[in-house]
Design an enzyme around this catalytic site. Sequence first.
Site, PDB file in Angstrom:
ATOM      1  N   HIS A  71       0.853  -1.185   0.000  1.00  7.28           N
ATOM      2  CA  HIS A  71       0.000   0.000   0.000  1.00  7.28           C
ATOM      3  C   HIS A  71       0.892   1.241   0.000  1.00  7.28           C
ATOM      4  CE1 HIS A  71      -3.563   2.407   0.719  1.00  7.28           C
ATOM      5  NE2 HIS A  71      -2.870   3.061   1.624  1.00  7.28           N
ATOM      6  N   GLU A  85      -9.488  -8.725   7.153  1.00  8.78           N
ATOM      7  CA  GLU A  85     -10.826  -8.397   6.631  1.00  8.78           C
ATOM      8  C   GLU A  85     -11.056  -6.895   6.492  1.00  8.78           C
ATOM      9  OE1 GLU A  85     -13.913 -10.743   8.465  1.00  8.78           O
ATOM     10  OE2 GLU A  85     -12.591 -12.493   8.490  1.00  8.78           O
TER      11      GLU A  85
END
Length: 211
Positions: A123, A156
């Site tokens: 990221h 998640e």
Amino acid sequence: MTGSPTPRRSTLLAPVPVGILISGRGSNMEALVRAAQAPNASYKVVCVIANRADAKGLQFAAAHDIPAVVVNHKAFDSREHFEAELSQTLMAHGVRVVALAGFMRVLTAGFVRQWQGRLVNIHPSLLPKFKGLHTHERALEAGEPEHGCTVHWVSEGVDEGEIIGQARVPIKAGDTPETLAARVLAEEHTLYPACLDKICTALRSPQTQST
Ligand code: GAR
């Protein structure tokens, strides 16, 4: 002596099969592939999957004799069906670790659970700062003195998994989102192979071999 024979050392130290998911340019995928070409590399890239047929990175993969597969998300009526095809393709290539490299689809909890502990992402920010999109613009707008990139386990929550490694760059006077992105990207290309090597070296060590 009875029992199963001791596996040969060469078997124990076989490179970990890695699958890479991309959506576009694929420069991080290229960096991962190039690092895997080193002698006795800890991992081998066994497939590259793109969710778009026009992802530029597919050409690089094919030119390096790596199966380059398109799984077009638009061809499926739900995320679950799209991801089922992704998983099937990964498993068909014997993938043990999945590396997201500019893969711009959010993955469902079901997919994340299926690949839990074997799914990593890069990221372009110093997480937990600037999750999501437009990270370079937002770092500049926030007046940050530095910026960077993060390799993390995928969990998640989007961009929330445990951090594996980070690289930092300074933000300089006159930076634009483009100049900053280029400075960060150069670091991504070193950080991601180093983190994947760390993971795969641990996975293929004799202590962590399952059989
Ligand atoms: C990279 O900067 C990567 O960190 C970012 O997309 C770019 C892909 O470039 N990923 C994300 O924003 C994920 N949320 P690449 O296709 O040349 O590797």
